[in-house]
Design a protein around this motif. Structure first.
Motif, mmCIF file in Angstrom:
data_model
loop_
_atom_site.group_PDB
_atom_site.id
_atom_site.type_symbol
_atom_site.label_atom_id
_atom_site.label_comp_id
_atom_site.label_asym_id
_atom_site.label_seq_id
_atom_site.Cartn_x
_atom_site.Cartn_y
_atom_site.Cartn_z
ATOM 1 N N PRO A 13 0.861 -1.030 0.001
ATOM 2 C CA PRO A 13 -0.148 -0.237 -0.051
ATOM 3 C C PRO A 13 0.870 1.327 0.064
ATOM 4 O O PRO A 13 2.067 1.089 0.357
ATOM 5 N N GLY A 14 0.109 2.621 -0.386
ATOM 6 C CA GLY A 14 1.018 3.829 -0.296
ATOM 7 C C GLY A 14 0.853 4.215 1.188
ATOM 8 O O GLY A 14 0.550 3.376 2.350
ATOM 9 N N LEU A 15 1.354 5.278 1.478
ATOM 10 C CA LEU A 15 1.593 5.927 2.631
ATOM 11 C C LEU A 15 0.178 5.952 3.639
ATOM 12 O O LEU A 15 0.191 6.207 4.794
ATOM 13 N N ARG A 16 -0.998 5.908 2.911
ATOM 14 C CA ARG A 16 -2.179 6.030 3.595
ATOM 15 C C ARG A 16 -2.656 4.639 4.179
ATOM 16 O O ARG A 16 -3.634 4.503 4.630
ATOM 17 N N ASP A 17 -1.720 3.616 3.905
ATOM 18 C CA ASP A 17 -1.817 2.352 4.287
ATOM 19 C C ASP A 17 -3.169 1.639 3.952
ATOM 20 O O ASP A 17 -3.633 1.706 2.870
ATOM 21 N N HIS A 18 -3.751 0.772 4.901
ATOM 22 C CA HIS A 18 -4.901 -0.123 4.593
ATOM 23 C C HIS A 18 -6.194 0.440 4.577
ATOM 24 O O HIS A 18 -6.588 0.952 5.848
ATOM 25 N N VAL A 19 -6.914 0.977 3.560
ATOM 26 C CA VAL A 19 -8.017 1.426 3.248
ATOM 27 C C VAL A 19 -9.244 0.508 3.033
ATOM 28 O O VAL A 19 -8.820 -0.261 2.015
ATOM 29 N N GLU A 20 -10.277 0.479 3.775
ATOM 30 C CA GLU A 20 -11.119 -0.648 3.653
ATOM 31 C C GLU A 20 -11.752 -0.844 2.477
ATOM 32 O O GLU A 20 -11.775 -1.958 1.681
ATOM 33 N N ARG A 44 5.526 6.494 10.116
ATOM 34 C CA ARG A 44 5.138 5.861 8.715
ATOM 35 C C ARG A 44 5.701 6.724 7.660
ATOM 36 O O ARG A 44 5.723 6.323 6.526
ATOM 37 N N LEU A 45 6.080 7.773 7.755
ATOM 38 C CA LEU A 45 6.702 8.700 6.692
ATOM 39 C C LEU A 45 8.188 8.213 6.340
ATOM 40 O O LEU A 45 8.883 9.040 5.647
ATOM 41 N N SER A 46 8.900 7.546 7.115
ATOM 42 C CA SER A 46 10.280 6.899 6.899
ATOM 43 C C SER A 46 10.225 5.980 5.896
ATOM 44 O O SER A 46 9.662 4.893 5.887
ATOM 45 N N ARG A 47 11.011 6.560 4.735
ATOM 46 C CA ARG A 47 11.286 5.372 3.390
ATOM 47 C C ARG A 47 12.059 4.253 4.136
ATOM 48 O O ARG A 47 11.596 3.161 3.722
ATOM 49 N N ALA A 48 13.139 4.371 5.085
ATOM 50 C CA ALA A 48 13.657 3.234 5.263
ATOM 51 C C ALA A 48 12.799 2.072 6.281
ATOM 52 O O ALA A 48 12.921 0.804 6.051
ATOM 53 N N GLY A 49 12.040 2.838 7.038
ATOM 54 C CA GLY A 49 11.174 1.857 7.632
ATOM 55 C C GLY A 49 9.918 1.180 6.730
ATOM 56 O O GLY A 49 9.966 0.015 6.836
ATOM 57 N N ILE A 99 6.160 12.440 -5.859
ATOM 58 C CA ILE A 99 6.424 13.141 -4.842
ATOM 59 C C ILE A 99 7.464 14.185 -4.834
ATOM 60 O O ILE A 99 7.803 15.248 -4.131
ATOM 61 N N GLU A 100 8.218 14.338 -5.879
ATOM 62 C CA GLU A 100 9.115 15.337 -6.432
ATOM 63 C C GLU A 100 8.269 16.762 -6.895
ATOM 64 O O GLU A 100 8.917 17.643 -6.898
ATOM 65 N N THR A 101 6.973 16.471 -6.951
ATOM 66 C CA THR A 101 6.201 17.821 -7.328
ATOM 67 C C THR A 101 5.081 18.099 -6.035
ATOM 68 O O THR A 101 4.874 16.893 -5.573
ATOM 69 N N PRO A 102 4.836 19.232 -5.762
ATOM 70 C CA PRO A 102 3.751 19.453 -4.705
ATOM 71 C C PRO A 102 2.558 18.657 -4.914
ATOM 72 O O PRO A 102 1.963 18.483 -5.801
ATOM 73 N N LEU A 103 2.253 18.037 -3.801
ATOM 74 C CA LEU A 103 1.056 17.134 -3.644
ATOM 75 C C LEU A 103 0.151 17.751 -3.368
ATOM 76 O O LEU A 103 0.059 19.057 -2.636
ATOM 77 N N PRO A 104 -1.240 17.609 -3.701
ATOM 78 C CA PRO A 104 -2.453 18.237 -3.252
ATOM 79 C C PRO A 104 -2.575 18.315 -1.594
ATOM 80 O O PRO A 104 -1.876 17.605 -1.089
ATOM 81 N N ALA A 115 12.700 14.776 4.745
ATOM 82 C CA ALA A 115 13.181 14.338 6.052
ATOM 83 C C ALA A 115 13.077 12.866 6.095
ATOM 84 O O ALA A 115 13.804 12.166 6.818
ATOM 85 N N GLY A 116 11.834 12.398 5.728
ATOM 86 C CA GLY A 116 11.777 10.893 5.654
ATOM 87 C C GLY A 116 12.650 10.121 4.727
ATOM 88 O O GLY A 116 12.484 8.791 4.795
ATOM 89 N N GLY A 117 13.415 10.561 3.739
ATOM 90 C CA GLY A 117 14.240 9.822 2.983
ATOM 91 C C GLY A 117 13.886 9.495 1.717
ATOM 92 O O GLY A 117 14.304 8.407 1.012
ATOM 93 N N TRP A 118 12.624 10.114 1.450
ATOM 94 C CA TRP A 118 12.083 9.683 0.046
ATOM 95 C C TRP A 118 12.874 10.474 -1.054
ATOM 96 O O TRP A 118 12.379 9.736 -2.483
ATOM 97 N N PHE A 119 13.456 11.384 -0.997
ATOM 98 C CA PHE A 119 14.003 11.964 -2.509
ATOM 99 C C PHE A 119 15.335 11.438 -2.679
ATOM 100 O O PHE A 119 16.053 11.420 -1.722
ATOM 101 N N PRO A 120 15.801 11.514 -3.763
ATOM 102 C CA PRO A 120 15.045 11.523 -5.030
ATOM 103 C C PRO A 120 14.441 10.271 -5.319
ATOM 104 O O PRO A 120 14.631 9.236 -4.864
ATOM 105 N N ILE A 121 13.440 10.261 -6.125
ATOM 106 C CA ILE A 121 12.645 9.024 -6.718
ATOM 107 C C ILE A 121 13.836 8.326 -7.351
ATOM 108 O O ILE A 121 14.548 8.766 -8.262
#
Length: 194
Positions: A13-20, A44-49, A99-104, A115-121
């Motif tokens: 899943p994405g960062l919003r995890d499990h959506v019913e 949950r915003l940790s890329r390494a995690g 995520i390299e462009t501003p999200l809504p 900070a969570g280590g996601w950049f760059p893709i």
């Protein structure tokens, strides 16, 4: 679905995890033996995690694995693939978030993702066959950006049309097209082995 009974489908899943009512949740219930990466209890915003959670799920699965990732789960998968710990049969990367462009509004801020280590893709060819599914009106990623990711990752591209971010907000719920894409992915994986 064409993959054999000894192949496990792992949903990332994405960062919003499990959506019913997410298509991943519906598909995981419909596919025998499917596994879904458990949500992180903290940070949950940790890329390494997130990558470690995918790795732990993969290590627990015997036999062949096909990854089916969505949104930031696609990014987690490509980060994991930079130093894979086991072979993967194939992957379906659905609506990767740019995520390299501003999200809504309502999505993580760039500073938190940085900070969570996601950049760059990552833009390195994946060590397994894959298909990237792109939406023409995804609010989290422009079609041409996803096309560029697919090219850099060495994946086939599937144009899903105007399906938003392929999430409940866009009307998905069940996504019947997934099963045809898994058949196509199986064909793609078989031809890559030849």
């Amino acid at each position: 679905m064409a993959f054999g009974g000894d192949t496990t489908i792992l949903f990332v899943p994405g960062l919003r995890d499990h959506v019913e009512d997410h298509w991943q949740t519906h598909a995981a219930r419909a596919i025998p033996g499917a596994v879904t990466v458990a949500p992180l209890a903290a940070d949950r915003l940790s890329r390494a995690g997130q990558v470690a959670a995918v790795d732990a799920a993969l290590r627990a699965i015997p036999g062949e694995v096909v990854i089916v990732a969505h949104s930031a789960g696609c990014l987690t998968t490509v980060h994991w693939a930079l130093a894979p710990t086991r072979p993967i049969r194939a992957a379906l990367l659905v609506a990767p978030a740019d995520i390299e462009t501003p999200l809504p509004a309502g999505y993580p801020e760039p500073a938190a993702l940085r900070a969570g280590g996601w950049f760059p893709i990552p833009r390195k060819a994946l060590p397994f066959p894959a298909i990237t599914v792109a939406s023409r009106n995804d609010p989290l990623a422009a079609f041409d950006r996803v096309t560029g990711f697919a090219d850099a990752w060495g994946t086939a591209l599937h144009d899903a049309g105007n399906v938003g971010h392929l999430n409940p907000a866009a009307g998905y719920g069940p996504w019947p097209e997934l099963f045809g894409l898994l058949d196509r992915l199986d064909d793609h994986a078989r031809s890559a082995v030849r």
